[in-house]
Design a protein around this motif. Structure first.
Motif, PDB file in Angstrom:
ATOM      1  N   THR A 118       8.380  -6.066  -1.625  1.00 63.93           N
ATOM      2  CA  THR A 118       7.965  -5.314  -2.814  1.00 63.93           C
ATOM      3  C   THR A 118       6.461  -5.083  -2.856  1.00 63.93           C
ATOM      4  OG1 THR A 118       7.736  -7.356  -4.100  1.00 63.93           O
ATOM      5  CG2 THR A 118       9.870  -6.268  -4.158  1.00 63.93           C
ATOM      6  N   HIS A 119       5.698  -5.851  -2.056  1.00 66.78           N
ATOM      7  CA  HIS A 119       4.240  -5.781  -2.148  1.00 66.78           C
ATOM      8  C   HIS A 119       3.605  -4.808  -1.163  1.00 66.78           C
ATOM      9  CE1 HIS A 119       4.938  -9.147  -4.655  1.00 66.78           C
ATOM     10  NE2 HIS A 119       4.973 -10.066  -3.727  1.00 66.78           N
ATOM     11  N   ASN A 120       4.376  -4.259  -0.249  1.00 72.74           N
ATOM     12  CA  ASN A 120       3.776  -3.433   0.809  1.00 72.74           C
ATOM     13  C   ASN A 120       4.470  -2.081   0.971  1.00 72.74           C
ATOM     14  OD1 ASN A 120       6.030  -4.900   1.706  1.00 72.74           O
ATOM     15  ND2 ASN A 120       5.369  -4.860   3.833  1.00 72.74           N
ATOM     16  N   ILE A 121       4.933  -1.517  -0.138  1.00 70.49           N
ATOM     17  CA  ILE A 121       5.583  -0.204  -0.090  1.00 70.49           C
ATOM     18  C   ILE A 121       4.623   0.861   0.452  1.00 70.49           C
ATOM     19  CG2 ILE A 121       6.489   1.655  -1.558  1.00 70.49           C
ATOM     20  CD1 ILE A 121       7.827  -0.502  -3.262  1.00 70.49           C
ATOM     21  N   HIS A 122       3.336   0.719   0.126  1.00 66.35           N
ATOM     22  CA  HIS A 122       2.350   1.701   0.604  1.00 66.35           C
ATOM     23  C   HIS A 122       2.237   1.708   2.127  1.00 66.35           C
ATOM     24  CE1 HIS A 122       0.161  -2.110   0.193  1.00 66.35           C
ATOM     25  NE2 HIS A 122      -0.602  -1.680   1.174  1.00 66.35           N
ATOM     26  N   ARG A 123       2.818   0.722   2.785  1.00 69.58           N
ATOM     27  CA  ARG A 123       2.787   0.647   4.248  1.00 69.58           C
ATOM     28  C   ARG A 123       3.970   1.381   4.877  1.00 69.58           C
ATOM     29  NH1 ARG A 123       0.388  -0.641   8.367  1.00 69.58           N
ATOM     30  NH2 ARG A 123       1.908  -2.172   9.075  1.00 69.58           N
ATOM     31  N   LEU A 124       4.785   2.045   4.078  1.00 75.57           N
ATOM     32  CA  LEU A 124       6.010   2.661   4.583  1.00 75.57           C
ATOM     33  C   LEU A 124       5.779   3.633   5.748  1.00 75.57           C
ATOM     34  CD1 LEU A 124       9.051   2.889   4.358  1.00 75.57           C
ATOM     35  CD2 LEU A 124       8.768   4.559   2.514  1.00 75.57           C
ATOM     36  N   PRO A 125       4.755   4.510   5.731  1.00 79.28           N
ATOM     37  CA  PRO A 125       4.573   5.406   6.886  1.00 79.28           C
ATOM     38  C   PRO A 125       4.422   4.646   8.201  1.00 79.28           C
ATOM     39  CG  PRO A 125       3.215   6.131   5.059  1.00 79.28           C
ATOM     40  CD  PRO A 125       3.768   4.791   4.668  1.00 79.28           C
ATOM     41  N   GLN A 126       3.588   3.611   8.211  1.00 74.44           N
ATOM     42  CA  GLN A 126       3.375   2.835   9.431  1.00 74.44           C
ATOM     43  C   GLN A 126       4.637   2.092   9.840  1.00 74.44           C
ATOM     44  OE1 GLN A 126       1.383   2.927   6.795  1.00 74.44           O
ATOM     45  NE2 GLN A 126      -0.737   3.282   7.437  1.00 74.44           N
ATOM     46  N   LEU A 127       5.370   1.586   8.851  1.00 72.27           N
ATOM     47  CA  LEU A 127       6.594   0.830   9.147  1.00 72.27           C
ATOM     48  C   LEU A 127       7.674   1.733   9.733  1.00 72.27           C
ATOM     49  CD1 LEU A 127       6.689  -1.440   5.969  1.00 72.27           C
ATOM     50  CD2 LEU A 127       6.013  -2.095   8.287  1.00 72.27           C
ATOM     51  N   GLU A 138       8.220  -6.902   7.853  1.00 67.85           N
ATOM     52  CA  GLU A 138       6.899  -7.089   7.252  1.00 67.85           C
ATOM     53  C   GLU A 138       7.094  -7.429   5.781  1.00 67.85           C
ATOM     54  OE1 GLU A 138       3.292  -4.655   8.244  1.00 67.85           O
ATOM     55  OE2 GLU A 138       3.411  -4.155   6.106  1.00 67.85           O
ATOM     56  N   VAL A 139       6.998  -8.715   5.481  1.00 69.67           N
ATOM     57  CA  VAL A 139       7.180  -9.201   4.113  1.00 69.67           C
ATOM     58  C   VAL A 139       5.982 -10.059   3.760  1.00 69.67           C
ATOM     59  CG1 VAL A 139       8.659 -10.488   2.527  1.00 69.67           C
ATOM     60  CG2 VAL A 139       9.688  -9.225   4.427  1.00 69.67           C
ATOM     61  N   TRP A 140       5.299  -9.706   2.691  1.00 70.95           N
ATOM     62  CA  TRP A 140       4.131 -10.476   2.269  1.00 70.95           C
ATOM     63  C   TRP A 140       4.530 -11.440   1.160  1.00 70.95           C
ATOM     64  CZ3 TRP A 140       0.178  -5.909   1.420  1.00 70.95           C
ATOM     65  CH2 TRP A 140      -0.020  -5.255   2.639  1.00 70.95           C
ATOM     66  N   SER A 141       4.130 -12.686   1.291  1.00 72.19           N
ATOM     67  CA  SER A 141       4.378 -13.634   0.208  1.00 72.19           C
ATOM     68  C   SER A 141       3.313 -13.489  -0.873  1.00 72.19           C
ATOM     69  CB  SER A 141       4.405 -15.068   0.733  1.00 72.19           C
ATOM     70  OG  SER A 141       3.184 -15.392   1.369  1.00 72.19           O
ATOM     71  N   LYS A 142       2.096 -13.105  -0.477  1.00 71.54           N
ATOM     72  CA  LYS A 142       1.042 -12.862  -1.456  1.00 71.54           C
ATOM     73  C   LYS A 142       1.166 -11.443  -1.983  1.00 71.54           C
ATOM     74  CE  LYS A 142      -3.966 -12.685  -2.091  1.00 71.54           C
ATOM     75  NZ  LYS A 142      -3.905 -11.412  -2.816  1.00 71.54           N
ATOM     76  N   GLU A 143       0.863 -11.267  -3.264  1.00 68.18           N
ATOM     77  CA  GLU A 143       0.959  -9.961  -3.880  1.00 68.18           C
ATOM     78  C   GLU A 143      -0.024  -8.985  -3.226  1.00 68.18           C
ATOM     79  OE1 GLU A 143       0.202 -12.715  -5.387  1.00 68.18           O
ATOM     80  OE2 GLU A 143       1.822 -13.202  -6.770  1.00 68.18           O
ATOM     81  N   GLY A 144       0.386  -7.756  -3.143  1.00 64.80           N
ATOM     82  CA  GLY A 144      -0.522  -6.725  -2.668  1.00 64.80           C
ATOM     83  C   GLY A 144      -1.455  -6.291  -3.781  1.00 64.80           C
ATOM     84  N   ASP A 145      -2.474  -5.555  -3.410  1.00 70.33           N
ATOM     85  CA  ASP A 145      -3.358  -4.976  -4.416  1.00 70.33           C
ATOM     86  C   ASP A 145      -2.653  -3.821  -5.113  1.00 70.33           C
ATOM     87  OD1 ASP A 145      -5.328  -6.750  -3.754  1.00 70.33           O
ATOM     88  OD2 ASP A 145      -6.351  -5.395  -2.372  1.00 70.33           O
ATOM     89  N   ILE A 146      -3.286  -3.292  -6.145  1.00 68.48           N
ATOM     90  CA  ILE A 146      -2.732  -2.136  -6.857  1.00 68.48           C
ATOM     91  C   ILE A 146      -3.211  -0.865  -6.164  1.00 68.48           C
ATOM     92  CG2 ILE A 146      -2.777  -0.860  -9.036  1.00 68.48           C
ATOM     93  CD1 ILE A 146      -2.973  -3.546 -10.471  1.00 68.48           C
ATOM     94  N   VAL A 147      -2.277  -0.042  -5.749  1.00 65.18           N
ATOM     95  CA  VAL A 147      -2.601   1.213  -5.065  1.00 65.18           C
ATOM     96  C   VAL A 147      -2.244   2.360  -6.001  1.00 65.18           C
ATOM     97  CG1 VAL A 147      -2.276   2.580  -2.977  1.00 65.18           C
ATOM     98  CG2 VAL A 147      -2.035   0.088  -2.878  1.00 65.18           C
TER      99      VAL A 147
END
Length: 520
Positions: free
Chosen positions: A181-190, A203-212
């Motif tokens: 849920t924290h790295n949706i903005h990475r979808l193009p690269q994924l 690619e799953v981050w345990s730490k929250e992502g920043d606000i994009v």
């Protein structure tokens, strides 16, 4: 991951200074190795102890999202399908993913057989939701065998659970992509990596992502819109997995939210819903004295007919918010206020941090300020060791408040939560019987409320054709009552007056009030 990316990853692992610099890079400068490092060096399973220690620092706001040139048209001539499970937040995330996929060349489809990429945007709130997803994964296996180039991805809340990721790795190796849920903005690269990698991309981050902030969106329709105002939850109710899968509370800046609402108003949207896992906690993590009431006081001045918000937590529903809602106008007085149980003893074990008396006091304040307010709720039955007496307290609270609707559930243990470790001596047949009694009461109250609308004139936002009859239009009143009536399809997207002719338990039938403004 290619050989160069693996070298970058190994260098970052070996040098802590490089690791920190990778984390601090601007969003658009981060490489696959940076993010792969982040996953491999920081991912941990959900931990109540660690999560409760998390602070409010290290959340930055980015306005620099863009799509690299080598990915810009990677989906040209291809189609995507996203299946969404769960809450409005997942619906909102799906709109963002659809926007990103569209921006890299994909077209949307509703036909599984046409799709070149299928994403399952998952929910972890109840066991039944997870079972549906794994059932769908099983159904997709023959399609993957038939179309080896088809990309199948699992994302959303389930992907944030270590047990789920391990189950997919062990039992469903044909899945191509897992992200959280924290790295949706990475979808193009994924997506690019999934296309060319011979291994499952995780690619799953345990730490929250920043606000994009500047992520693209493909909204559903042009009448109603979701506007996310914050992410995550810090309440840690003992039964709930959300604080782990969605992370800590992070509020968007007021100016960014207000700008988005103004844009929606300019585009002709008639209704917006402000979203948050705990929407009432908005602003508590910001370095300013500014909460949900202040935000809504500004939004009510924007020329948009209807403004709603969900989901509330009674603990954070303050007097300032009530004061602003009472001003009316485009701020609707339908309030969804989850109570979960009518027993103070059960509420304490749930860690809801309010009592039955405190909840009823809040309801009294709301009724005093807004006498005609419509209240709906969420209720869990069969929480570990719930007694018949405690369940009776829930029934009596439902009657006392006069809820006009409720989402009711049998308790579902979620791995990693404190409640999952509790001994439960309530047989399932008892839980089912209690659910039936609760639903009978809620249905009765809903039907009695609906009867009061017969013969009344109501304003209806027309959303489209009725699901049961294409010759009938359907829409909602400002108190969120579904109304079905016959009228020209040109009225879709308009707010019209309808006279209610018949009340049912969960909907109303009506007749369009003919006026000079009605379009033929």
């Amino acid at each position: 991951m290619n050989e160069q990316q693996r070298k970058e990853l190994n260098q970052i692992k070996e040098n802590p200074t490089d690791r920190k610099s990778a984390q601090d890079k601007p969003l658009k400068e981060k490489t696959s190795a940076d993010f792969a490092k982040y996953f491999e060096t920081t991912y941990q399973p959900p931990s109540l102890k660690n999560a409760k220690k998390r602070g409010k620092e290290d959340v930055n706001v980015h306005y620099d999202f863009d799509i690299p040139e080598d990915i810009a048209r990677i989906g040209e001539g291809k189609k995507f399908l996203i299946r969404t499970y769960g809450c409005q937040m997942n619906e909102h995330d799906t709109e963002i993913m659809a926007g990103i996929l569209t921006d890299i060349g994909y077209e949307s489809t509703s036909d599984t057989n046409e799709a070149d990429i299928i994403l399952l945007n998952t929910c972890a709130i109840r066991e039944n939701a997870e079972n549906k997803v794994f059932g769908e994964i099983g159904h997709l296996k023959p399609l993957k065998q038939e179309k080896p180039d088809l990309i199948i991805g699992v994302c959303g809340c389930m992907s944030q659970e270590e047990s789920v990721v391990n189950r997919i790795l062990q039992k469903h190796p044909f899945i191509d992509l897992i992200f959280g849920t924290h790295n949706i903005h990475r979808l193009p690269q994924l997506v690019k990596e999934a296309m060319f990698s011979k291994e499952m991309v995780v690619e799953v981050w345990s730490k929250e992502g920043d606000i994009v902030e500047n992520l693209p969106r493909q909204r559903k329709g042009s009448i109603k819109a979701w506007v996310n105002i914050m992410y995550g939850c810090d309440k840690f109710c003992t039964y709930c997995i959300v604080p782990y899968t969605r992370g800590k509370e992070r509020s968007r800046l007021p100016q960014d939210i207000i700008q988005e609402v103004r844009q929606l108003a300019a585009q002709g949207y008639k209704e917006i819903t402000l979203l948050g896992q705990n929407v009432n906690a908005y602003g508590k993590d910001l370095d300013m004295e500014y909460g949900l009431g202040d935000l809504m006081d500004e939004i009510r001045k924007i020329d948009i007919p209807r403004v709603r918000f969900t989901t509330s937590h009674p603990r954070d529903f303050d007097d300032r918010l009530i004061e602003v809602l009472a001003k009316g106008g485009n701020l609707l007085d339908h309030i969804h206020l989850p109570v979960q149980s009518g027993s103070s003893e059960v509420l304490k074990i749930m860690a809801r941090k309010y009592t039955r008396e405190r909840y009823l006091e809040l309801v009294h304040k709301i009724r005093e300020a807004m006498p005609n307010a419509t209240l709906t709720t969420d209720i869990i039955v069969g929480f570990p060791n719930e007694t018949e007496e405690q369940f009776q307290e829930t029934l009596s609270l439902v009657e006392e408040v006069g809820f006009e609707g409720a989402y009711t559930f049998i308790y579902s243990p979620r791995e990693g939560t404190p409640a999952a470790k509790m001994k439960d001596n309530v047989p399932m047949e008892v839980k089912k019987e209690r659910l039936q009694r609760l639903n009978a009461l809620v249905n009765h109250q809903a039907a009695e409320t609906m009867k009061k609308y017969e013969g009344e004139m109501v304003d209806v936002l027309v959303e489209g054709e009725s699901k049961k009859n294409p010759d009938v239009l359907a829409g909602y009143t400002h108190r969120n009552k579904l109304v079905n009536f016959r009228a020209p399809k040109s009225l879709i997207g308009e707010i019209v007056q309808v006279k209610v002719t018949k009340a049912k338990t969960w909907s109303l039938d009506g007749e369009l009030v003919q006026t000079a403004e009605v379009k033929s």
